[in-house]
Write a protein that holds these residues in place. Structure first.
Motif, short mmCIF file in Angstrom:
data_model
loop_
_atom_site.label_atom_id
_atom_site.label_comp_id
_atom_site.label_asym_id
_atom_site.label_seq_id
_atom_site.Cartn_x
_atom_site.Cartn_y
_atom_site.Cartn_z
N THR A 242 13.97 2.86 -47.78
CA THR A 242 13.81 1.63 -47.01
C THR A 242 12.64 1.72 -46.06
O THR A 242 12.14 2.81 -45.77
CB THR A 242 15.13 1.34 -46.23
OG1 THR A 242 15.00 0.14 -45.50
CG2 THR A 242 15.47 2.49 -45.28
N SER A 243 12.23 0.58 -45.56
CA SER A 243 11.16 0.56 -44.55
C SER A 243 11.73 0.64 -43.13
O SER A 243 10.99 0.81 -42.17
CB SER A 243 10.29 -0.69 -44.71
OG SER A 243 11.11 -1.84 -44.65
N SER A 244 13.05 0.54 -43.00
CA SER A 244 13.68 0.55 -41.68
C SER A 244 13.70 1.95 -41.07
O SER A 244 14.22 2.89 -41.67
CB SER A 244 15.11 0.02 -41.74
OG SER A 244 15.73 0.17 -40.48
N GLN A 245 13.17 2.05 -39.87
CA GLN A 245 13.23 3.29 -39.10
C GLN A 245 14.21 3.16 -37.94
O GLN A 245 14.25 4.01 -37.05
CB GLN A 245 11.85 3.66 -38.58
CG GLN A 245 10.85 3.92 -39.67
CD GLN A 245 9.50 4.37 -39.13
OE1 GLN A 245 9.43 5.24 -38.28
NE2 GLN A 245 8.44 3.76 -39.64
N VAL B 247 12.36 6.89 -45.30
CA VAL B 247 11.56 5.73 -44.89
C VAL B 247 10.36 5.67 -45.82
O VAL B 247 9.64 6.65 -46.00
CB VAL B 247 11.12 5.85 -43.41
CG1 VAL B 247 10.22 4.68 -43.04
CG2 VAL B 247 12.34 5.90 -42.50
#
Length: 149
Positions: A100-103, A121
């Motif tokens: 995912t791109s969520s950090q 990530v």
């Protein structure tokens, strides 16, 4: 690397076609699976995993060896998909990698609470993305050992 006698499937759950293409390209390059499937939302992922809806003709989950799961998905989000997979004795041993791109710390903590096997990530850079996916695929398909149900 997957032999002809064993069906080895990887499921990519990703709503972004560009990210799917990069992920699939990286996995195909290292030849870890004889089938890579792509679904675009969480509801479709659950149908695929549980052989229901438009995937009712799928025979079983025996070939499914890895799920690469995006967090932010339409219809049913990645957290809900992960929760269902890990709560079910029939699917809980399938490795799930959150890609995912969520950090966001909350997303990471919640994913691990629900039993995610790894949280990655997505790198922004093309080459880094390809290397990250290849390394993750190599680890989960060849090095890691899971119990046989």
């Amino acid at each position: 690397m997957a032999d002809n006698f064993e069906q080895v499937e990887i499921l990519i759950v990703e709503d972004n076609p560009h990210d799917y293409e990069l992920t699939a390209r990286a996995l195909k390059k290292i030849k870890l699976a004889n089938r890579i499937y792509w679904v675009k939302d969480g509801a479709e992922a659950l149908e695929f995993i549980y052989c229901s809806g438009k995937y009712a003709q799928r025979s079983s989950m025996d070939g499914l060896k890895l799920i690469l799961l995006d967090l932010k998905l339409p219809k049913v989000d990645g957290i809900q998909v992960l929760s269902k997979i890990k709560a079910d004795p029939a699917t809980c041993n399938i490795p799930v990698v959150m890609l995912t791109s969520s950090q966001e710390e909350n997303d990471i903590v919640e994913s691990y609470k629900l039993g995610v096997n790894s949280y990655i990530v997505k790198p922004v850079d093309f080459q880094s993305f390809m290397e990250t996916v290849s390394n993750a695929g190599f680890y989960w398909m060849l090095i890691n050992k899971i119990p046989v149900n």
